[in-house]
Design a protein around this motif. Structure first.
Motif, mmCIF file in Angstrom:
data_model
loop_
_atom_site.group_PDB
_atom_site.id
_atom_site.type_symbol
_atom_site.label_atom_id
_atom_site.label_comp_id
_atom_site.label_asym_id
_atom_site.label_seq_id
_atom_site.Cartn_x
_atom_site.Cartn_y
_atom_site.Cartn_z
ATOM 1 N N LEU A 127 34.421 52.483 33.850
ATOM 2 C CA LEU A 127 33.704 53.048 34.737
ATOM 3 C C LEU A 127 32.926 54.476 33.618
ATOM 4 N N PHE A 173 29.218 52.487 32.558
ATOM 5 C CA PHE A 173 28.378 52.889 33.833
ATOM 6 C C PHE A 173 28.091 53.805 34.588
ATOM 7 N N PRO A 204 40.635 33.387 44.238
ATOM 8 C CA PRO A 204 41.771 32.695 45.304
ATOM 9 C C PRO A 204 40.334 31.280 46.399
ATOM 10 N N ALA A 228 46.220 36.305 42.088
ATOM 11 C CA ALA A 228 45.224 36.459 42.830
ATOM 12 C C ALA A 228 45.399 35.230 43.686
ATOM 13 N N LEU A 277 48.794 34.865 46.483
ATOM 14 C CA LEU A 277 49.231 34.927 47.142
ATOM 15 C C LEU A 277 48.238 34.639 48.139
ATOM 16 N N ALA A 278 46.347 34.533 48.428
ATOM 17 C CA ALA A 278 45.721 34.167 49.537
ATOM 18 C C ALA A 278 46.251 32.783 49.799
ATOM 19 N N SER A 284 49.722 33.435 52.288
ATOM 20 C CA SER A 284 48.857 33.915 54.014
ATOM 21 C C SER A 284 48.884 32.834 54.437
ATOM 22 N N ASP A 324 45.375 47.840 33.180
ATOM 23 C CA ASP A 324 44.982 48.627 34.414
ATOM 24 C C ASP A 324 45.195 47.449 35.217
ATOM 25 N N TYR A 325 46.027 47.391 36.375
ATOM 26 C CA TYR A 325 45.877 46.843 36.650
ATOM 27 C C TYR A 325 47.937 46.366 37.375
ATOM 28 N N GLN A 326 47.371 46.712 39.043
ATOM 29 C CA GLN A 326 48.809 46.764 39.778
ATOM 30 C C GLN A 326 49.567 46.222 39.596
ATOM 31 N N GLN A 345 27.983 44.906 39.665
ATOM 32 C CA GLN A 345 29.555 45.234 38.398
ATOM 33 C C GLN A 345 29.992 46.207 38.452
ATOM 34 N N MET A 346 29.763 47.617 38.588
ATOM 35 C CA MET A 346 30.678 49.275 38.888
ATOM 36 C C MET A 346 31.251 48.185 40.164
ATOM 37 N N ILE A 381 34.165 46.901 39.365
ATOM 38 C CA ILE A 381 35.073 47.478 38.659
ATOM 39 C C ILE A 381 35.828 48.482 39.697
ATOM 40 N N LEU A 382 34.960 49.171 40.386
ATOM 41 C CA LEU A 382 35.997 50.552 40.611
ATOM 42 C C LEU A 382 37.039 49.466 42.275
ATOM 43 N N ASN A 423 39.878 48.251 40.480
ATOM 44 C CA ASN A 423 40.801 49.166 39.672
ATOM 45 C C ASN A 423 40.925 50.566 40.506
ATOM 46 N N LYS A 424 39.803 51.217 40.558
ATOM 47 C CA LYS A 424 40.240 52.244 40.605
ATOM 48 C C LYS A 424 41.127 52.695 42.422
ATOM 49 N N ARG A 480 42.327 51.103 43.629
ATOM 50 C CA ARG A 480 43.004 49.459 44.387
ATOM 51 C C ARG A 480 43.986 50.097 45.729
ATOM 52 N N VAL A 492 42.862 43.370 42.018
ATOM 53 C CA VAL A 492 42.719 42.584 41.998
ATOM 54 C C VAL A 492 43.127 41.623 42.172
ATOM 55 N N ASP A 493 44.576 41.431 42.800
ATOM 56 C CA ASP A 493 44.921 40.588 43.255
ATOM 57 C C ASP A 493 44.368 40.584 45.239
ATOM 58 N N PRO A 522 46.213 39.588 51.067
ATOM 59 C CA PRO A 522 46.178 38.689 52.118
ATOM 60 C C PRO A 522 46.222 39.265 53.614
ATOM 61 N N TYR A 555 42.118 36.123 53.152
ATOM 62 C CA TYR A 555 42.029 36.428 52.208
ATOM 63 C C TYR A 555 41.272 37.386 51.422
ATOM 64 N N SER A 611 39.317 39.448 47.223
ATOM 65 C CA SER A 611 39.855 39.907 46.138
ATOM 66 C C SER A 611 38.565 40.102 45.599
ATOM 67 N N GLN A 644 36.937 39.105 43.567
ATOM 68 C CA GLN A 644 36.581 38.163 43.148
ATOM 69 C C GLN A 644 35.273 38.047 44.106
ATOM 70 N N HIS A 658 32.272 39.654 42.489
ATOM 71 C CA HIS A 658 31.938 38.984 40.904
ATOM 72 C C HIS A 658 30.857 38.061 41.064
#
Lengths: 233, 285, 393, 318, 249
Positions: B260, B263, C82, C107, C110-111, C114, C174-176, D122-123, D126-127, D130-131, D133, D139-140, D143, D233, D235, D237, D240
């Motif tokens: 971040l 950005f 997904p 990901a 999980l999709a 469901s 940095d991922y769940q 893109q910011m 990322i948010l 990540n931040k 979440r 990322v996951d 569902p 679902y 995500s 993605q 992106h």
């Protein structure tokens, strides 16, 4: 011998016709001027000669050969140089680089860096400065010098004295006289008669994209009143 | 102190990655989306050369040359046809190129990870400032500095640089001076591709070589190029240093905010100067 | 014209909505159709291909049939995303596929989960490790026959204890999933009296660990825990190798290395420890037979992806065969309570509470291999029993 | 004039036929495919309001799509908001994010705008991955995104949900047709054709650009909501930048600046993808090649084929 | 006070180091037609840009009807009654002639552009556009795509566009440039018709026309005012003749 000529050229910008069946030519060692008002089509003629405009019909001739299909860089290498109206100094090149780039073409002749510096000493002083920091008059000198350094057989000058102080104009006129004296043909575009009357052997008067009058400078002197009407108040 | 060294190596890597992108924009006005794909290709080709010859150095030399040749081909076959149109078409075309290059790479090299080992002479770490610095990092700094110097000499001092600068600021005027601008453009695109591949080849010993690697660097490249001012090489090096140092410091104190931070830097710059720190009309190429 | 169009379509729509749902699953279909949604492109493209090889092996082995009908795969590429995963699975389910196999990334899985819940179609997971996939009373039609990240974390701590490490510096993607993995690891460390001297969360997809590695060098840690996998793990180990981080600190992670990752990492991987999902070197009759057949077929050792895919599908098809029924609920019921005695990894037991297979955990170290093994290979040093890795359900 | 009318009619007929097919063909393949096409088409016609009509290349539309998807998901799952209000909120969310992005991005124009929207999106990506979440599932993703619960119809049946999508799509299409034909739409086209002149005539060019971006954001938001619900679902993605690239490709392929072109573009793109991916795993590369050829040879996209070579599209490109 | 007074106070515009307009002060009185002439590069168009808001001033003030508009954006100036046409034709390509005019009419009549009805439903706007269409004698070409018009007709459309904002001050930058001899009469007629009741600043190189239609002539040279006065005064002004013909003053 006719060095460079247009034969019955029509030029369009988009759908608007800018030139109507224009034919003209420059002889070796001659000074020819194109006179006309703003927007009459003078610059368009120059651009067509140097290959920056494409003629919809008609031909471009170099020493009698048809060179209509050649690109600008090829025409340049034949020996045609162009000094555009807005000078088009490369702003991101130094003064000296603006000059040296013209020598890359590799045409041999009487002009080299030292000689143009002698012709316009102020350029030597400014040689390390970026091109766009020069004053208008200096830029004009630089543009002319750049054209000279390709050692062309004909130099096309688009309003070289426009917007310049009288003193500078005189200096430029002298320079052009000298250049011509060394054997280079000049094609000079002007809005007024001041410079052409001093330099040109022959004159063309352009209005609305067509040639309205042509003749020697002596002829022009005779018909001066009529011609002034075509170009001025 | 070691943060500074590492920051420098991050900076020069960023610069090597983005230099080609900004060069191509400055000269051709084209945003080359396929820059990341060419970078990836550079890494793969250098891998291939290392496989065949066993020499990292041959890879570093020839991979960029091969990719540059491909770049020239792309320019002549495709890009040339859309210069006269809106910039958007050039961007679209390079976007399509990503897809083609990615799949061609997949076809040639398959899915699995490739690796280029660190060259033998650069494997030992160097003790500096009370820390162990990988000698490869020091090499990256030296090499990056050398390449940027070379680039400056090329653009600012050489005949070719003069031609490139002239043709980029006023193509028509350059033409009347006998310069074949079409060839110059091909050359510049090839040079940009060369730099992209050089970035790929030099990064190869640092990361796994895989199909997604181009995708992940392109955003970094854009950030550098936007901050530095589109088309401005000097701006790019400054932006790379800014970003590289910011990241080094960020990784030291707040690793999870590094992305971040990048950005934030970008947006901060744009609030202050919307067209980048150095607008591309600037003096240098 | 537009208005007329609109009316026409709205009319048709209204008509259709009143029709009864036409889909009634045929009692005995012509074949057993598996919707295999894997990654053949994108970040996990490599994995999909290996999984396919393993799965095909499982089917070939039983003569290509189950319940007397031929088994038919539809291989679809989710591009490691997904949306295409769901899109393609939906289409195949529309065509009457009996089960979903996949996907690769958590990901996508999980999709798909469901979708499987929604459509009441069995869903077999053999690779995605996110703990969320098998929650207690979670997705009723999903099963996982492979490792969870949680058990791999537990395994890591078992390793720390057995190696006698006292101070750990960690780096966590940095991922769940990896974040909760680290939290779990921290708790376990506290219990075991191991000190965590540092942890950095690095962005997912990070390409430069030099600053973090520098911090690790300066620390007095004797162990480096890497809570990251794939690109992130490889990049870390590669860059750590450039400063010989592993010389006096033990580098390990729950899924840091296997033969494929080691090949991608190069010499820097030597000495790195990691949990392993499956390994061809495990010595039991099922595995030996599988490895031999696989090598004959493909000329290489099966990867952990191939092995897990083989194992899971083999188990599932056995259960279906034994159920002697085409009823989905019967299968699900049977599988939820089944035990796989002859797994390639030993014994696996499906837990009815969360549909997670309880199984042993393999732990190994990267060593130099001799032909026919690859240059770098995993040597399995420890096999942890399931009861030390799984919490009671 | 007549040629254009004929072309438009032809395009409309093709699209109408496409919409009608799933109602008459058995099997779910078409239902799923056309559902997806219509949702993306809605996204694309919204995108084209900014790109084709107003002449701004946004490379940040993925963020708008995703924000709508997340708005619907979070509201329905965590706050038990009804589907329709949540879909409305998705539109508002997309519009709001567009407004915020516009605050930064509209300070510049042309390629700068493209790059800036790309960076901003893109910011957001990322948010979200990540931040944020806690909200987005990281990322996951999340569902179990629900479908509408209206009139006692089971929208979990794909055919019924398809009908719902068709209704939303047609409303969206009609509104867009109106917008484009309205003085507002005309003014946007004027901004693209010549922003200096437009402001000289008294148009507030900045406000017009901002409004186009906001409306486009609302379209993206709705599409995102529908898409999440179609897939059950969501995500990151969806956020992106490759998603932004996809919608741009589809729009150009179909013909930017036309109402129906982008819809055809989406349909062709998705159909090609569907068919090619069955034949070869290198379908993305082939698609890329087709796209490059289309860029070089099909100036006005597929819509250009219907209008003939010399008939400039309505937007008056470049 | 009569609407339409425009005054410049010491206006300066520079590009890089070049002072394109260097300290121009002048009061344009309501209802008069001013011809702005001068050699190429004198700064005429730049001055016009400074007045209409297209160029950033490096010094000086612009007042419209006594109100300081120096810092207003272009569209705000237009709404205050400052209209303008451009030297390079700036019509909207891809739209018909009538649509072009409607764009202008909508801009004038609506602050927020209506989005709830098709443009064709606004009868008043259409009427206004058609009225101007008639005024600029393009009614027959109403539905022709604007970019297909002849050059002269495009210039007429260009002028028509400026009229729809009902400006009290109208800036016309070379409305006759490139207009053929055959269409010149018509074009001059158009200009003399539309200027009634407005303050007009006209840049034009055709001296016959300028002298014929102007109430006052303002001459610029090298970014500064050289002279101003009635056409006859200017015609006889030696300095001006020198600027044009290159004769010594």
């Amino acid at each position: 011998m006719t060095l460079l000529a247009l034969e019955s050229c029509d030029v369009f910008y988009d759908k608007a016709q800018a030139l109507h069946k224009v034919s003209l030519g420059v002889e070796a060692n001659e000074v020819v001027s194109l006179i006309g008002r703003n927007g009459a089509g003078k610059s368009t003629i120059l651009k067509t000669l140097i290959g920056l405009n494409r003629a919809a019909s008609g031909r471009r001739l170099w020493k009698g050969d048809d060179v209509t299909a050649l690109r600008a860089d090829q025409l340049g290498r034949l020996g045609i140089a162009y000094v555009p109206e807005d000078r088009r100094i490369f702003p991101n090149l130094s003064v000296e680089e603006n000059l040296r780039i013209a020598t890359l073409m590799g045409r041999q002749g009487g002009w080299n860096l030292a000689r143009v510096y002698d012709l316009f000493p102020v350029l030597r002083e400014r040689s390390a400065q970026p091109g766009d920091t020069l004053s208008g008059g200096e830029q004009q000198m630089l543009a002319i010098s750049r054209g000279l350094l390709t050692n062309p057989e004909v130099l096309l000058l688009d309003e070289p004295t426009e917007g310049l102080a009288p003193l500078i104009v005189d200096q430029l006129v002298e320079a052009m006289r000298l250049i011509n004296a060394e054997g280079m043909a000049l094609l000079l575009v002007e809005q007024n008669l001041r410079v052409p009357m001093k330099l040109a052997h022959r004159q063309y008067v352009i209005d609305h994209g067509a040639i309205r009058w042509s003749g020697t400078t002596a002829d022009l002197q005779v018909n001066r009143a009529e011609i002034e009407k075509l170009i001025s108040v | 102190m070691s943060t500074l060294i590492i920051g420098l190596s991050l900076s020069f890597l960023l610069f090597l990655l983005s230099a080609g992108l900004t060069l191509i924009f400055g000269m051709l006005g084209v945003i080359n989306f396929a820059h990341g794909a060419l970078y990836m290709l550079g890494a793969y080709v250098s891998y291939q050369i290392v496989q065949i010859t066993g020499s990292f150095w041959l890879g570093l030399l020839f991979a960029p040359l091969i990719v540059a040749a491909l770049g020239a081909l792309i320019e002549i076959v495709a890009l040339k046809r859309v210069y006269s149109r809106d910039h958007i078409f050039q961007l679209l075309l390079t976007f399509g190129l990503i897809l083609v290059i990615d799949d061609a790479t997949k076809l040639i090299w398959g899915f699995d990870y490739k690796q280029v080992p660190t060259p033998e002479m650069l494997t030992a770490p160097v003790a500096l400032f009370g820390s162990q610095i990988p000698s490869y990092r020091l090499f990256v700094i030296a090499f990056g500095a050398l390449v940027s110097l070379g680039l400056f000499l090329l653009l600012d001092r050489s005949k070719w640089g003069m031609i490139i600068r002239a043709a980029s600021s006023d193509a028509d005027m350059a033409r009347t001076l006998g310069i074949d601008v079409n060839q110059v453009r091909t050359g510049v695109f090839a040079l940009g591709s060369f730099l992209a591949a050089l970035g790929g080849a030099i990064t190869a010993p640092l990361v796994p070589i895989e199909l997604g690697m181009g995708f992940s660097v392109i955003i970094d490249c854009f950030v550098v190029v936007i901050i530095g001012g589109l088309g401005n090489i000097r701006g790019a090096i400054f932006a790379s240093l800014l970003l590289g140092m910011t990241r080094a410091v960020g990784f030291t104190y707040a690793t999870e905010w590094v992305e971040l931070l990048t950005f934030a830097l970008l947006i901060g710059t744009l609030m202050f100067r919307p067209e980048g720190l150095f607008s591309y009309k600037g003096r240098s190429a | 014209m537009k208005r007329r169009n609109f009316l026409k379509n709205a009319g048709t729509a209204a008509l259709v909505t009143t029709l009864p749902a036409p889909l009634v699953r045929a009692a005995t279909p012509d074949d057993f159709h598996i919707a295999a949604i894997l990654s053949f492109s994108g970040a996990y493209g490599l994995i999909g291909n290996d999984m396919r090889k393993g799965a095909e092996q499982a089917v070939a082995e039983r003569g290509g049939t189950v319940l007397g009908k031929p088994i038919r795969f539809s291989w679809e590429d989710d591009e490691t995303k997904p949306q295409p995963a769901v899109q393609k699975a939906s289409r195949l389910l529309g065509e009457g596929a009996q089960m979903i196999f996949g996907a690769v990334s958590s990901a996508s899985t999980l999709a798909l989960q469901s979708l499987s819940t929604q459509r009441k179609v069995p869903h077999l997971v053999t690779i995605s490790a996110d703990d969320a996939i098998t929650k207690r009373d979670g997705a009723p039609y999903s099963f996982r026959t492979s490792n969870t990240l949680g058990m791999e974390i537990n395994m890591s701590m078992e390793f720390v204890k057995s190696r006698g490490l006292k101070k750990i510096y960690a780096v966590t993607a940095d991922y769940q999933a990896t974040r909760s993995g680290f939290e779990r690891f921290e708790e376990l460390a506290k219990e075991a009296g191991v000190e965590i001297v540092g942890n950095d969360f690095a962005p997912l997809g990070n390409r430069d660990y030099s600053v973090i590695i520098d911090k690790m060098i300066r620390s007095d840690a004797d162990g480096i825990a890497v809570m990251a996998t794939g690109n992130d793990g490889i990049t870390f180990v590669k860059q750590a190798g450039q400063v010989d981080l592993g010389k006096d600190k033990v580098i390990f992670g729950p899924v840091l290395q296997d033969d494929i990752f080691a090949a991608a990492t190069g010499p820097a991987a030597l000495g790195v420890n990691s949990g392993v999902r499956y390994h061809y070197s495990v010595d039991n009759p099922t595995n030996n037979a599988f490895v031999a057949a696989y090598r004959e077929q493909h000329g290489e050792m099966p990867s952990s992806f191939a092995g897990e895919a083989y194992d899971g599908l083999r188990w599932w098809l056995d259960v279906v065969e034994q159920s002697d029924s085409w009823d989905v609920e019967t299968w699900v019921e049977a599988f939820a309570n089944s035990v796989h005695e002859t797994s390639v990894e030993g014994r696996k037991e499906m837990r009815a509470c969360d549909h997670q297979a309880a199984q042993v955990g393999l732990w190994g170290e990267v060593v130099k291999g001799e032909a026919p093994l690859p240059e770098l290979t995993m040597k399995i040093n420890e096999i942890f029993p399931a009861d030390r890795l799984f919490d009671a359900c | 004039m007549t040629r254009r009318t004929v072309g438009q009619t032809l395009m409309a007929v093709i699209i109408a036929a496409m919409i009608a097919i799933p109602f008459f063909l058995p099997g779910e393949q078409w239902v799923n495919l056309v559902s997806l096409i219509l949702i993306w088409a809605l996204f694309a016609i919204g995108f084209d309001l900014v790109f084709g009509v107003t002449g701004m290349l946004s490379f940040g539309h993925a963020a708008l799509l995703g924000s709508g998807g997340y708005a619907l998901t979070v509201l329905t799952l965590s706050y038990q908001v009804g589907f329709l209000p949540a879909l409305l909120a998705a539109a508002v969310m997309g519009a709001l994010l567009a407004f915020c992005m516009g605050l930064f991005a509209l300070r510049v124009s042309g390629l700068f705008f493209a790059l800036l929207t790309l960076a901003l999106a893109q910011m957001v990506y990322i948010l979200a991955s990540n931040k944020l979440r806690a909200l987005t599932g990281g990322v996951d993703g999340i569902p179990g995104v629900p479908r509408p619960d209206l009139f006692g119809i089971n929208f979990y049946d794909n055919r019924n949900y398809y009908a719902f999508i068709v209704v939303v799509f047609l409303i969206g299409l009609a509104v867009m047709a109106l917008l484009r034909a309205s003085p507002f739409g005309r003014a946007l086209r004027a901004v693209q054709a010549n922003d200096t002149r437009a402001s000289q005539l008294g148009h507030n060019v900045h406000a017009l650009r901002q409004s186009a971006f906001v409306v486009s954001g609302a379209y993206a938001g709705i599409s995102g909501g529908l898409l999440a619900s179609l897939m059950f679902y969501i995500s990151p993605q969806m956020l992106h930048w490759a998603t932004s690239g996809d919608v741009m490709i589809m729009t150009v392929l179909g013909g930017k600046g036309t109402l129906l072109g982008p819809i055809l573009g989406v349909a062709v793109f998705e159909l090609l993808k569907e068919e090619l991916s069955q034949v070869t795993q290198y379908w993305y590369g082939i698609l890329g090649l087709i796209f490059i050829l289309a860029t070089i040879f099909l100036r006005n996209g597929i819509a250009g084929l219907f209008h003939g070579p010399d008939d400039q599209d309505q937007g008056g490109a470049s | 006070m009569t609407a339409g007074s425009l005054s410049c106070e010491n206006i300066q515009v520079s590009f890089g180091g070049l002072k394109a307009v260097n300290g121009v002060s002048y009061d344009f009185k309501p209802g008069l037609l001013y011809g702005l002439i001068g050699p190429n590069g004198a700064g005429k168009t730049t001055l016009m840009n400074a007045l209409s808001g297209h160029a950033v001033l490096s010094g000086g003030r612009v007042r419209l009807d006594g109100q300081d508009i120096t810092n207003l954006s272009v569209h705000r100036r237009t709404r205050k009654g400052l209209g303008r046409s451009f030297q390079i034709t700036k019509i909207f390509a891809g739209m018909s002639v009538l649509e072009n005019l409607q764009i202008a009419a909508f801009a004038h009549r609506h602050r927020v552009q209506p989005f709830w009805l098709p443009a064709s439903r606004f009868a008043a706007v259409r009427e206004q556009a058609e009225q101007v269409l008639e005024e600029v004698e393009l009614s027959a070409l109403a539905h022709r795509p604007a970019e297909y018009l002849s050059h002269g007709d495009q210039r007429a459309l260009e002028v028509g566009l400026s009229l729809l904002s009902e400006p009290s001050v109208l800036l016309l930058d070379e409305p006759l440039a490139g207009v053929g001899h055959d269409q010149l009469e018509k074009a001059i007629g158009l200009i003399s018709r539309i200027v009634k009741g407005r303050t007009v600043l006209l840049i034009e190189h055709n001296m016959d026309v300028v002298m014929q239609v102007s109430d006052e002539i303002v001459v610029m040279v090298q970014g500064q005012l050289l002279a101003s006065g009635s056409p006859d005064d200017i015609r006889g002004n030696a300095e001006v003749r020198a600027a044009y013909l290159g004769e010594e003053a």
